[in-house]
Design a protein around this motif. Structure first.
Motif, PDB file in Angstrom:
ATOM      1  N   GLU A  41       0.837  -1.203   0.000  1.00  0.00           N
ATOM      2  CA  GLU A  41       0.000   0.000   0.000  1.00  0.00           C
ATOM      3  C   GLU A  41       0.868   1.247   0.000  1.00  0.00           C
ATOM      4  OE1 GLU A  41      -2.346   1.509   3.578  1.00  0.00           O
ATOM      5  OE2 GLU A  41      -3.958   0.616   2.370  1.00  0.00           O
ATOM      6  N   LYS A  74     -11.131   0.974  -9.207  1.00  0.00           N
ATOM      7  CA  LYS A  74     -12.148   0.242  -8.453  1.00  0.00           C
ATOM      8  C   LYS A  74     -13.335  -0.101  -9.343  1.00  0.00           C
ATOM      9  CE  LYS A  74     -11.077   1.863  -3.794  1.00  0.00           C
ATOM     10  NZ  LYS A  74     -11.598   2.543  -2.580  1.00  0.00           N
ATOM     11  N   LYS A 127      -5.719  -0.087  -7.929  1.00  0.00           N
ATOM     12  CA  LYS A 127      -4.761  -1.195  -7.867  1.00  0.00           C
ATOM     13  C   LYS A 127      -3.755  -1.069  -9.011  1.00  0.00           C
ATOM     14  CE  LYS A 127      -6.577  -5.242  -7.330  1.00  0.00           C
ATOM     15  NZ  LYS A 127      -7.239  -6.537  -7.670  1.00  0.00           N
ATOM     16  N   TYR A 145      -1.542  -1.187  -3.829  1.00  0.00           N
ATOM     17  CA  TYR A 145      -2.755  -0.362  -3.749  1.00  0.00           C
ATOM     18  C   TYR A 145      -2.355   1.082  -3.460  1.00  0.00           C
ATOM     19  CZ  TYR A 145      -5.584  -4.610  -3.583  1.00  0.00           C
ATOM     20  OH  TYR A 145      -6.188  -5.807  -3.895  1.00  0.00           O
TER      21      TYR A 145
END
Length: 493
Positions: A41, A74, A127, A145
């Motif tokens: 992340e 997303k 992503k 991410y």
């Protein structure tokens, strides 16, 4: 039968082979996931530059052919955003980040084909996949991410409401244009409930709002209520302390009447206490008869009776008004001829005082008794030895050698003797039971010459005039039978 067993053996062999193949595929996939190293992340704010790192950790026995970065939002399809082959220049296909994405370092290498995105936007969140084309194991990938953060603008306010019987919104709180969505909570002693809603804001942000509902009463006015906003971009939760604003008509009470207004009493005061929101516009005093007595003075919320007489035997009314209405309160004064008796101290207090005094006296008495007992146990004996017993024996009394009389130093007085023919006189209490009769001195009787009462120069003084300093020179008279006269030994006073 043998044919059936052979068929079962063949099925088992096939099943074992399939399980081995699946295990091999899972092993290769797991090991490949471990070989492509990325950050799980990455956090960023709008307008910043982010680095998405990627590296192939162990390429032993593996040929790295090409690397491709893929963006997967997303909502939407996967898009290639950067491609690199050692035989060609880096390529950046059309994508939402074209012109803002590039390999770093430049020129890139297959061992660590990291990229950077400048001037990131909230819509860039999603992503990002770093995918290797290798031989002979095929494609390998790692996923990062990108989380876009937006610090929200938080605000809160209270609603001015009127006291009523239905729930209404009394406070509102908002967290505007945040990413991710904020969390709102309420802290208050008021009895109510909160509702929370969220909606999409500009540039992929989220606005969260919350309302606090309750049925307001006059008692709720001024109570504390706080809106607390928690967000990922804040070091700690942000709190907005407020006070509820509930409007209500005046609430009025009259203080000061003690039911003891007697003729001649002076300077008694009635006070009109009023609470209201908004604040009262006016406070007015009047009587039920419509006229205020001459001996009454009114100053704001106070009504003062200078001297009680029959004219104040009436009902006083206090009237308070604000923008929501008018409220009245009254008190009826009864004038007495004489003053009511003043209440004394409460019975409980008197009883408590008496009990306390009794306890203190008991403690003092106990201490004194213990002290006296201690003193008696450690002091000299208080009893007198028993007197000597009188006997008819003619034997001489044995003198206790341990007894040593002490003569007092005081002048001798004239001794008077009288002749007795009857019962002999003895003083059994004058001396102890034992006497020293071992001496050889002479013994004198009561018939001694009267001249010895005042001896001359040539006369020998009787034994009791002995001037020796030895107080032990005492002589006992001869033993005589009952009926005969004798003289007791001299006694010094």
């Amino acid at each position: 039968m043998a044919r059936h067993d052979a068929r079962n053996w063949s099925d088992c062999t096939k099943m074992i082979g399939l399980l081995c193949l699946a295990a091999s595929i899972l092993t290769q996939h797991g090991s490949s996931g471990q070989r492509v190293k990325v950050e799980p992340e990455v956090l960023s704010y709008p307008g910043q530059t982010v680095n998405l790192r990627c590296a192939f950790s162990d390429a032993t026995g593996i040929q790295l052919t090409m690397v491709t970065w893929i963006y997967e939002p997303k909502e939407g399809e996967r898009i290639n955003i950067a491609v690199f082959h050692p035989s060609f220049e880096p390529n950046y296909p059309n994508s939402p980040v074209k012109g803002r994405v590039s390999f770093t370092p430049s020129p890139p290498n297959l061992a660590s084909p990291s990229i950077q995105i400048t001037d990131v936007k909230m819509t860039d969140e999603g992503k990002y996949v770093c995918e290797y084309a290798t031989y002979p194991i095929g494609n390998e990938q790692g996923i990062t991410y990108l989380v876009m953060l937006a610090k929200p603008q938080n605000l809160a306010s209270v609603m001015t409401v009127e006291a009523g019987t239905k729930p209404v919104i009394v406070a509102h709180c908002e967290s505007v244009d945040g990413r991710p969505a904020a969390q709102i909570s309420w802290v208050t002693t008021a009895n109510g409930n909160a509702t929370t809603a969220s909606k999409a804001g500009a540039d992929n942000t989220v606005t969260v709002s919350s309302d606090y509902y309750m049925t307001p009463t006059a008692a709720d006015n001024g109570k504390d209520i706080s809106c607390v906003v928690t967000h990922r971009t804040q070091v700690k939760a942000e709190s907005f302390p407020m006070k509820l604003a509930v409007q209500y008509p005046p609430q009025v009470t009259i203080d000061g009447y003690d039911n003891n207004w007697y003729l001649g009493r002076t300077n008694v005061v009635l006070t009109c206490q009023a609470s209201a929101n908004p604040v009262p516009l006016s406070i007015n005093w009047k009587t039920m008869s419509g006229e205020v007595p001459d001996n009454v003075q009114i100053s704001g919320k106070e009504l003062k009776v200078l001297k009680v007489d029959e004219s104040v035997n009436t009902t006083f009314v206090c009237e308070v008004k604000n923008s929501l209405g008018t409220t009245r309160e009254q008190v009826t004064a009864t004038v007495r001829e004489t003053r009511l008796p003043v209440k004394g101290a409460q019975t409980g207090s008197i009883i408590g005082g008496i009990i306390g005094v009794i306890i203190i006296l008991a403690i003092i008495g106990t201490v004194i008794a213990m002290y006296r007992k201690y003193k008696n146990n450690n002091g000299p004996p208080k009893y007198k030895p028993p007197p000597p017993k009188k006997t008819n024996s003619s034997a001489s009394r044995v003198v206790n050698s341990s007894y040593v009389p002490v003569a007092e130093e005081r002048p001798l007085q004239t001794q008077n003797y009288c002749i007795q023919n009857g019962e002999p006189v003895t003083d059994l209490d004058a001396y102890p039971d034992d006497y020293d009769d071992a001496g050889d001195g002479e013994h004198y009787f009561s018939a001694a010459p009267s001249g010895w009462d005042d001896p001359g120069n040539s006369e020998v003084p009787p034994p009791y005039m002995n001037t020796d300093n030895d107080p032990q020179d005492y002589h006992m008279g001869p033993s005589v039978s009952r009926g005969e006269s004798f003289v007791s030994p001299a006694m010094f006073v």
